[in-house]
Design a protein around this motif. Structure first.
Motif, PDB file in Angstrom:
ATOM      1  N   GLY A  45       0.722  -1.186  -0.017  1.00 38.12           N
ATOM      2  CA  GLY A  45      -0.220  -0.013   0.062  1.00 38.12           C
ATOM      3  C   GLY A  45       0.929   1.257  -0.182  1.00 38.12           C
ATOM      4  N   GLY A  48       1.438   2.852  -4.837  1.00 33.71           N
ATOM      5  CA  GLY A  48      -0.173   3.150  -5.512  1.00 33.71           C
ATOM      6  C   GLY A  48      -0.069   2.318  -6.899  1.00 33.71           C
ATOM      7  N   THR A  51      -3.470   0.837  -7.888  1.00 32.49           N
ATOM      8  CA  THR A  51      -4.615   1.620  -7.637  1.00 32.49           C
ATOM      9  C   THR A  51      -5.777   1.156  -8.564  1.00 32.49           C
ATOM     10  OG1 THR A  51      -3.354   3.543  -6.610  1.00 32.49           O
ATOM     11  CG2 THR A  51      -5.531   3.816  -7.179  1.00 32.49           C
ATOM     12  N   GLN A  57     -14.219   4.864  -5.140  1.00 35.07           N
ATOM     13  CA  GLN A  57     -12.906   5.472  -4.359  1.00 35.07           C
ATOM     14  C   GLN A  57     -11.572   4.762  -4.850  1.00 35.07           C
ATOM     15  OE1 GLN A  57     -14.349   4.608  -0.153  1.00 35.07           O
ATOM     16  NE2 GLN A  57     -14.346   6.920   0.087  1.00 35.07           N
ATOM     17  N   ALA A  58     -10.592   5.516  -4.802  1.00 35.29           N
ATOM     18  CA  ALA A  58      -9.487   4.989  -5.318  1.00 35.29           C
ATOM     19  C   ALA A  58      -8.758   4.149  -3.880  1.00 35.29           C
ATOM     20  CB  ALA A  58      -8.527   5.939  -5.367  1.00 35.29           C
ATOM     21  N   VAL A  59      -8.390   2.971  -4.350  1.00 40.18           N
ATOM     22  CA  VAL A  59      -7.995   1.805  -3.485  1.00 40.18           C
ATOM     23  C   VAL A  59      -6.713   0.936  -3.798  1.00 40.18           C
ATOM     24  CG1 VAL A  59     -10.227   1.745  -2.327  1.00 40.18           C
ATOM     25  CG2 VAL A  59      -9.381  -0.057  -3.765  1.00 40.18           C
ATOM     26  N   ASN A  60      -5.893   0.823  -2.855  1.00 42.13           N
ATOM     27  CA  ASN A  60      -4.714   0.017  -3.323  1.00 42.13           C
ATOM     28  C   ASN A  60      -5.232  -1.473  -3.533  1.00 42.13           C
ATOM     29  OD1 ASN A  60      -2.724   1.948  -2.937  1.00 42.13           O
ATOM     30  ND2 ASN A  60      -3.102   1.666  -0.721  1.00 42.13           N
ATOM     31  N   LEU A  63      -4.403  -4.419  -1.235  1.00 39.67           N
ATOM     32  CA  LEU A  63      -4.725  -4.318   0.370  1.00 39.67           C
ATOM     33  C   LEU A  63      -6.245  -4.644   0.418  1.00 39.67           C
ATOM     34  CD1 LEU A  63      -3.165  -1.149   1.946  1.00 39.67           C
ATOM     35  CD2 LEU A  63      -2.141  -3.613   1.866  1.00 39.67           C
ATOM     36  N   VAL A  64      -6.899  -5.124  -0.447  1.00 44.30           N
ATOM     37  CA  VAL A  64      -8.263  -5.756  -0.396  1.00 44.30           C
ATOM     38  C   VAL A  64      -8.328  -7.212  -0.763  1.00 44.30           C
ATOM     39  CG1 VAL A  64     -10.599  -5.310  -1.597  1.00 44.30           C
ATOM     40  CG2 VAL A  64      -9.052  -3.576  -1.261  1.00 44.30           C
ATOM     41  N   SER A 111      -6.069   7.283  -9.739  1.00 45.08           N
ATOM     42  CA  SER A 111      -6.251   8.335  -8.745  1.00 45.08           C
ATOM     43  C   SER A 111      -6.840   9.526  -9.344  1.00 45.08           C
ATOM     44  CB  SER A 111      -4.672   8.748  -7.975  1.00 45.08           C
ATOM     45  OG  SER A 111      -4.509   7.435  -7.192  1.00 45.08           O
ATOM     46  N   GLY A 133      -0.511   9.202  -2.908  1.00 51.67           N
ATOM     47  CA  GLY A 133      -0.115   7.684  -2.505  1.00 51.67           C
ATOM     48  C   GLY A 133       0.267   6.962  -3.776  1.00 51.67           C
ATOM     49  N   ASN A 134       0.544   7.912  -4.894  1.00 57.17           N
ATOM     50  CA  ASN A 134       1.312   7.201  -6.084  1.00 57.17           C
ATOM     51  C   ASN A 134       2.681   7.612  -6.476  1.00 57.17           C
ATOM     52  OD1 ASN A 134      -1.780   7.341  -6.385  1.00 57.17           O
ATOM     53  ND2 ASN A 134      -1.324   6.012  -7.822  1.00 57.17           N
TER      54      ASN A 134
ATOM     55  N   LEU B  35      -3.383  -6.685   5.993  1.00 56.98           N
ATOM     56  CA  LEU B  35      -2.989  -7.173   4.953  1.00 56.98           C
ATOM     57  C   LEU B  35      -1.518  -7.068   4.754  1.00 56.98           C
ATOM     58  CD1 LEU B  35      -5.751  -7.076   2.489  1.00 56.98           C
ATOM     59  CD2 LEU B  35      -5.377  -8.700   3.881  1.00 56.98           C
ATOM     60  N   SER B 103      -2.267   7.749   2.445  1.00 56.39           N
ATOM     61  CA  SER B 103      -2.551   8.243   1.288  1.00 56.39           C
ATOM     62  C   SER B 103      -3.987   8.343   1.123  1.00 56.39           C
ATOM     63  CB  SER B 103      -1.686   7.450   0.114  1.00 56.39           C
ATOM     64  OG  SER B 103      -2.377   6.271   0.341  1.00 56.39           O
TER      65      SER B 103
END
Lengths: 157, 288
Positions: A45, A48, A51, A57-60, A63-64, A111, A133-134, B35, B103
């Motif tokens: 995470g 980015g 992404t 929503q922007a997410v990594n 991490l999902v 993003s 975050g990128n 995670l 972020s």
């Protein structure tokens, strides 16, 4: 470990998938759906590169867990092009030389897309925050910021 | 190789049932810490066979205002805190702290409950929640209890939460208008910075007499887990503006840190840096 069946709406298309308990969205998109725009970078995470836009929503995606998002909508960079035409953001990245090696570009685009979907008139500070975050190791960010700014200006008319 | 079975809880009752029936389980909320630990195979994880996903329990995602308190659901994301008019009205320092986390991607997924229960010494929401006297509601199969956050966090990455307990809300008492808060953070870069140091404080300010009547101060990343610096608070309480010697206080905060941690490899950096952010926080608080 038994597999889990989930339904995702990926780039507007319904996908019914079987995933393992620890399969990340990143793995599902790349390996099961062959969406290679989603890059595997740091896996924690921070960079980015993976992404995507998840339910707006922007997410990594590293991490999902895919098992977590049954019924969710996912958008990747593959969704940006429309009938052979590049999305204005993609064109701007080319015009402003915001792509060098290209590895961060797809994450950066998502993003930027998430920002413009929410706020079509962002300030330069909003743009910087949206892409904080990128990580990009070659452009130095200035061209990327200019590219995004140019699209928001077009939206502004 | 870490292997686990995935269990998805749709509501509070189901989550509590799972936690009761499946021992050796981990709760999964936003996943931004868990995670990472799973990917790194962090020894901190210990042994576990199940992951109980609570991320889709909508009844745990809310910000509600009552007469005397504001109640926050543990699945409230950092982005929701930043955008909430209620949080910005009553506890702006909590919104400011949330803004410094990770972020946008992390803030969109990470939750307040996760930040608290991970109990990282560098957790950005814990010092503000501590100065705000936040209290947690914990539910298990046959019990419900309320624990002040000060008693909840008992060590680095350690809480007093029992294995079968779920945080069901975070309650923060409203403050009267003479209270003002401040949050400071030092990290290595603007985004994604895990706090090298942070500091939350609130103070009741008597504007007419230019006097501080009540102050609560909690640094983060300075001690093994965040706690109130009560000696320092006593040095400040009851003083008027012109009785405050910020150089002296910035010395004192460093001494109080060392009295808890001892001298460490990081002390030569952290002592002056902590003094520095205290000065900055006090200056902003009092508009010097």
């Amino acid at each position: 470990m038994k597999n889990i069946v989930v339904t995702l709406f990926v780039n507007g298309k319904k996908e019914v998938l079987e995933v393992t308990s620890k399969e990340r969205l990143l793995d599902t998109l790349r390996d099961q759906l062959n969406l290679k725009s989603v890059k595997e970078g740091c896996d924690v995470g921070e960079c980015g590169a993976c992404t995507v836009i998840l339910n707006g929503q922007a997410v990594n995606s590293c991490l999902v867990l895919t098992a977590q998002i049954d019924g969710y909508e996912v958008y990747t960079t593959e969704s940006l092009e429309n009938k052979g035409n590049l999305h204005p953001l993609q064109q701007a990245f080319i015009d402003y030389h915001a792509i060098q090696c290209g590895f961060c570009t797809t994450g950066m685009l998502m993003s930027a897309k998430a920002l413009l979907d929410k706020n079509s008139n962002p300030s330069r500070e909003d743009i910087k925050t949206a892409i904080e975050g990128n990580l990009c190791r070659c452009t130095g960010y200035e061209q990327i910021i200019q590219a995004i700014e140019s699209v928001s200006k077009k939206v502004k008319g | 190789m870490i292997e686990f079975e995935f269990l998805s809880a749709k509501n509070i009752e189901e989550a509590i049932n799972y936690m009761h029936n499946y021992k050796l389980s981990k709760l999964l909320a936003g996943g931004t810490d868990l995670l990472v630990d799973i990917h790194k195979e962090s020894p901190r994880l210990g042994e576990f066979s199940y992951v109980i996903d609570i991320s889709n329990i909508e009844e745990l995602r809310f910000i509600k205002e009552y007469e005397d308190i504001v109640e926050i659901g543990p699945l409230t994301t950092h982005t929701m805190l930043i955008e909430s008019p209620i949080i910005n009205k009553y506890f702006p320092l909590l919104a400011i702290a949330a803004k410094t986390i990770g972020s946008p991607q992390i803030r969109n997924r990470g939750t307040i409950g996760g930040n608290i229960s991970n109990a990282s010494p560098a957790a950005d929401l814990v010092p503000p929640l501590m100065v705000l006297n936040a209290e947690l509601e914990l539910k298990s199969m046959d019990d419900k209890r309320f624990v002040p956050i000060e008693e909840f966090i008992v060590g680095p990455y350690k809480t007093s939460k029992k294995d079968d307990e779920l945080i069901t809300s975070i309650r923060i008492p409203k403050l009267d208008e003479s209270y003002k808060g401040n949050f400071q953070k030092i990290g290595r870069r603007q985004a994604l910075n895990i706090a090298r140091l942070n500091l939350a404080l609130i103070a009741k300010i008597d504007e007419a007499n230019k006097k501080i009547e009540d102050i609560r101060i909690v640094p983060g990343s300075a001690t093994p887990y965040p706690l109130r610096f009560k000696n320092l608070e006593r040095e400040i309480e009851g003083k008027t503006w012109n009785q405050l010697d910020l150089d002296y206080l910035s010395q004192k905060i460093g001494e109080e840190m060392i009295s808890i941690t001892g001298e460490r490899w990081s002390t030569p950096y952290k002592k002056p840096a902590l003094g520095g952010i205290l000065k900055k926080a006090m200056n902003e608080l009092l508009n010097f």
